[in-house]
Design a protein around this motif. Structure first.
Motif, PDB file in Angstrom:
ATOM      1  N   ILE A  72       0.870  -1.174   0.000  1.00 21.17           N
ATOM      2  CA  ILE A  72       0.000   0.000   0.000  1.00 21.17           C
ATOM      3  C   ILE A  72       0.909   1.226   0.000  1.00 21.17           C
ATOM      4  CG2 ILE A  72      -1.638   1.351   1.379  1.00 21.17           C
ATOM      5  CD1 ILE A  72      -2.429  -1.415   2.674  1.00 21.17           C
ATOM      6  N   HIS A  73       0.621   2.193  -0.867  1.00 20.32           N
ATOM      7  CA  HIS A  73       1.346   3.467  -0.877  1.00 20.32           C
ATOM      8  C   HIS A  73       0.353   4.537  -0.430  1.00 20.32           C
ATOM      9  CE1 HIS A  73       5.015   2.180  -3.046  1.00 20.32           C
ATOM     10  NE2 HIS A  73       4.195   1.255  -3.525  1.00 20.32           N
ATOM     11  N   GLU A  74       0.626   5.145   0.698  1.00 26.07           N
ATOM     12  CA  GLU A  74      -0.246   6.182   1.239  1.00 26.07           C
ATOM     13  C   GLU A  74       0.544   7.480   1.297  1.00 26.07           C
ATOM     14  OE1 GLU A  74      -3.864   7.647   2.728  1.00 26.07           O
ATOM     15  OE2 GLU A  74      -3.459   5.664   1.898  1.00 26.07           O
ATOM     16  N   VAL A  75       0.099   8.491   0.566  1.00 20.39           N
ATOM     17  CA  VAL A  75       0.792   9.778   0.485  1.00 20.39           C
ATOM     18  C   VAL A  75       0.157  10.748   1.477  1.00 20.39           C
ATOM     19  CG1 VAL A  75       1.440  11.690  -1.034  1.00 20.39           C
ATOM     20  CG2 VAL A  75       1.299   9.360  -1.952  1.00 20.39           C
ATOM     21  N   LYS A  76       1.006  11.376   2.276  1.00 17.50           N
ATOM     22  CA  LYS A  76       0.546  12.341   3.270  1.00 17.50           C
ATOM     23  C   LYS A  76       1.341  13.633   3.122  1.00 17.50           C
ATOM     24  CE  LYS A  76      -2.321   9.525   5.337  1.00 17.50           C
ATOM     25  NZ  LYS A  76      -3.752   9.737   5.217  1.00 17.50           N
ATOM     26  N   LYS A  77       0.721  14.733   3.512  1.00 13.95           N
ATOM     27  CA  LYS A  77       1.358  16.043   3.388  1.00 13.95           C
ATOM     28  C   LYS A  77       2.514  16.195   4.370  1.00 13.95           C
ATOM     29  CE  LYS A  77       0.379  20.915   3.818  1.00 13.95           C
ATOM     30  NZ  LYS A  77      -0.427  21.858   4.534  1.00 13.95           N
ATOM     31  N   THR A  78       2.260  15.918   5.652  1.00 16.96           N
ATOM     32  CA  THR A  78       3.303  16.021   6.676  1.00 16.96           C
ATOM     33  C   THR A  78       3.167  14.865   7.651  1.00 16.96           C
ATOM     34  OG1 THR A  78       2.107  17.252   8.379  1.00 16.96           O
ATOM     35  CG2 THR A  78       3.091  18.553   6.600  1.00 16.96           C
ATOM     36  N   ASP A  79       4.156  14.722   8.512  1.00 20.92           N
ATOM     37  CA  ASP A  79       4.108  13.661   9.510  1.00 20.92           C
ATOM     38  C   ASP A  79       3.544  14.153  10.845  1.00 20.92           C
ATOM     39  OD1 ASP A  79       6.205  15.216  10.391  1.00 20.92           O
ATOM     40  OD2 ASP A  79       7.612  13.555  10.627  1.00 20.92           O
ATOM     41  N   LYS A  80       2.882  15.300  10.844  1.00 18.41           N
ATOM     42  CA  LYS A  80       2.336  15.868  12.079  1.00 18.41           C
ATOM     43  C   LYS A  80       1.375  14.906  12.785  1.00 18.41           C
ATOM     44  CE  LYS A  80       3.744  20.322  12.087  1.00 18.41           C
ATOM     45  NZ  LYS A  80       5.139  20.343  12.385  1.00 18.41           N
ATOM     46  N   ALA A 106       2.887  -1.569   3.997  1.00 21.48           N
ATOM     47  CA  ALA A 106       2.490  -0.229   3.548  1.00 21.48           C
ATOM     48  C   ALA A 106       3.697   0.695   3.610  1.00 21.48           C
ATOM     49  CB  ALA A 106       1.364   0.320   4.417  1.00 21.48           C
ATOM     50  N   ILE A 107       3.660   1.701   2.768  1.00 24.62           N
ATOM     51  CA  ILE A 107       4.665   2.763   2.809  1.00 24.62           C
ATOM     52  C   ILE A 107       3.932   4.087   2.951  1.00 24.62           C
ATOM     53  CG2 ILE A 107       6.537   3.940   1.606  1.00 24.62           C
ATOM     54  CD1 ILE A 107       7.052   1.333   0.065  1.00 24.62           C
ATOM     55  N   LEU A 108       4.212   4.782   4.060  1.00 24.80           N
ATOM     56  CA  LEU A 108       3.715   6.139   4.243  1.00 24.80           C
ATOM     57  C   LEU A 108       4.735   7.060   3.595  1.00 24.80           C
ATOM     58  CD1 LEU A 108       2.599   6.013   7.965  1.00 24.80           C
ATOM     59  CD2 LEU A 108       1.115   6.467   6.007  1.00 24.80           C
ATOM     60  N   GLU A 109       4.279   7.870   2.669  1.00 25.13           N
ATOM     61  CA  GLU A 109       5.182   8.749   1.927  1.00 25.13           C
ATOM     62  C   GLU A 109       4.858  10.208   2.219  1.00 25.13           C
ATOM     63  OE1 GLU A 109       6.071   6.055  -1.940  1.00 25.13           O
ATOM     64  OE2 GLU A 109       4.017   6.805  -1.761  1.00 25.13           O
ATOM     65  N   TYR A 110       5.893  10.935   2.558  1.00 28.45           N
ATOM     66  CA  TYR A 110       5.787  12.359   2.854  1.00 28.45           C
ATOM     67  C   TYR A 110       6.660  13.104   1.838  1.00 28.45           C
ATOM     68  CZ  TYR A 110       4.128  10.379   7.263  1.00 28.45           C
ATOM     69  OH  TYR A 110       3.448   9.653   8.212  1.00 28.45           O
ATOM     70  N   PRO A 111       6.153  13.338   0.623  1.00 26.37           N
ATOM     71  CA  PRO A 111       6.984  13.902  -0.446  1.00 26.37           C
ATOM     72  C   PRO A 111       7.561  15.283  -0.147  1.00 26.37           C
ATOM     73  CG  PRO A 111       4.691  13.698  -1.161  1.00 26.37           C
ATOM     74  CD  PRO A 111       4.795  13.048   0.172  1.00 26.37           C
ATOM     75  N   LYS A 112       6.823  16.136   0.545  1.00 29.39           N
ATOM     76  CA  LYS A 112       7.353  17.473   0.856  1.00 29.39           C
ATOM     77  C   LYS A 112       8.555  17.385   1.782  1.00 29.39           C
ATOM     78  CE  LYS A 112       4.914  21.152   1.482  1.00 29.39           C
ATOM     79  NZ  LYS A 112       3.970  22.128   2.045  1.00 29.39           N
ATOM     80  N   MET A 113       8.597  16.337   2.599  1.00 31.67           N
ATOM     81  CA  MET A 113       9.688  16.150   3.552  1.00 31.67           C
ATOM     82  C   MET A 113      10.744  15.186   3.016  1.00 31.67           C
ATOM     83  SD  MET A 113       7.184  15.721   6.825  1.00 31.67           S
ATOM     84  CE  MET A 113       8.516  15.305   7.930  1.00 31.67           C
ATOM     85  N   LYS A 114      10.439  14.594   1.855  1.00 28.55           N
ATOM     86  CA  LYS A 114      11.324  13.593   1.244  1.00 28.55           C
ATOM     87  C   LYS A 114      11.616  12.452   2.222  1.00 28.55           C
ATOM     88  CE  LYS A 114      13.298  16.593  -2.128  1.00 28.55           C
ATOM     89  NZ  LYS A 114      13.479  17.904  -2.238  1.00 28.55           N
ATOM     90  N   GLN A 115      10.538  11.963   2.861  1.00 35.37           N
ATOM     91  CA  GLN A 115      10.656  10.871   3.816  1.00 35.37           C
ATOM     92  C   GLN A 115       9.658   9.770   3.498  1.00 35.37           C
ATOM     93  OE1 GLN A 115      10.038  12.498   7.734  1.00 35.37           O
ATOM     94  NE2 GLN A 115      12.066  13.392   7.821  1.00 35.37           N
ATOM     95  N   LYS A 116      10.007   8.558   3.916  1.00 36.22           N
ATOM     96  CA  LYS A 116       9.126   7.398   3.785  1.00 36.22           C
ATOM     97  C   LYS A 116       9.205   6.593   5.072  1.00 36.22           C
ATOM     98  CE  LYS A 116       9.712   6.764  -1.178  1.00 36.22           C
ATOM     99  NZ  LYS A 116       9.990   5.831  -2.251  1.00 36.22           N
ATOM    100  N   GLU A 117       8.088   5.993   5.435  1.00 37.32           N
ATOM    101  CA  GLU A 117       8.030   5.112   6.594  1.00 37.32           C
ATOM    102  C   GLU A 117       7.408   3.799   6.146  1.00 37.32           C
ATOM    103  OE1 GLU A 117       8.941   5.554   9.836  1.00 37.32           O
ATOM    104  OE2 GLU A 117       9.628   7.617   9.559  1.00 37.32           O
ATOM    105  N   ILE A 118       8.069   2.695   6.414  1.00 35.97           N
ATOM    106  CA  ILE A 118       7.513   1.384   6.088  1.00 35.97           C
ATOM    107  C   ILE A 118       6.695   0.911   7.284  1.00 35.97           C
ATOM    108  CG2 ILE A 118       8.068  -1.029   5.599  1.00 35.97           C
ATOM    109  CD1 ILE A 118      10.593   0.029   4.141  1.00 35.97           C
ATOM    110  N   VAL A 119       5.511   0.408   7.006  1.00 38.83           N
ATOM    111  CA  VAL A 119       4.619  -0.094   8.047  1.00 38.83           C
ATOM    112  C   VAL A 119       4.309  -1.549   7.722  1.00 38.83           C
ATOM    113  CG1 VAL A 119       2.395   0.203   9.215  1.00 38.83           C
ATOM    114  CG2 VAL A 119       3.607   2.212   8.298  1.00 38.83           C
TER     115      VAL A 119
END
Length: 173
Positions: A72-80, A106-119
């Motif tokens: 699953i690829h889930e794109v989020k604006k920020t990690d707030k 799943a991969i949480l993707e934060y493109p503005k922060m250029k970060q990814k988190e694997i879940v």
């Protein structure tokens, strides 16, 4: 009512927001922040729609699902609201598992922060998610809306104007 990923995310964000959303008071369409998040999702990974499928299953809608690799690829604006994001994708993984799709991640993707988190699905997650479902359902079916809890996060919420109508100030956490 089917519980959705949005319900689970709102459970971890604000019980009042969860109740309002589930009871037909939806304000996301009025939010500039929600619109910006949607724009980021739609414009950051332009080849996503071609590479991955949209998956609707048991009331959830996963925008980008890599069926071949079960990701699953889930794109989020920020990690707030990272806890809410993790809970949302854990719920998606739960639904996939219930439907016979094992060993998904799943991969949480934060493109503005250029970060990814694997879940990944872990031992004990089934009980955790089932508790979230139960808690969400309990809140949703209450006769009255949960009380306003004045938090810093409220200032950027799409429900801010609704919740704070008539309020003089907002206290910071």
């Amino acid at each position: 009512m089917n519980i959705t990923g949005t319900h689970i995310a709102y459970l971890h964000t604000c019980h009042r927001k969860l109740w309002l959303f589930a009871n037909g008071i939806q304000m996301e369409h009025t939010s500039q922040i929600v619109a910006e998040g949607k724009l980021i999702s739609e414009t950051t990974y332009l080849d996503r729609a071609r590479k991955y499928t949209e998956l609707e299953l048991d009331g959830i809608k996963i925008d980008y699902y890599d069926a071949k690799n079960k990701v699953i690829h889930e794109v989020k604006k920020t990690d707030k609201l990272e806890q809410a994001h993790f809970a949302q994708v854990k719920y998606y993984l739960y639904v996939l598992l219930k439907n016979g799709i094992h060993e998904a991640s799943a991969i949480l993707e934060y493109p503005k922060m250029k970060q990814k988190e694997i879940v990944e699905w872990e031992e004990g997650d089934k009980e955790k998610v089932e508790n979230w479902i139960s808690e969400s359902s309990e809140i949703i079916h209450k006769d009255n809306c949960p009380p306003l809890l004045k938090k810093t996060i409220c200032k950027k919420c799409s429900y801010f104007d609704f919740c704070y109508a008539g309020e003089n100030d907002i206290n910071d956490e």
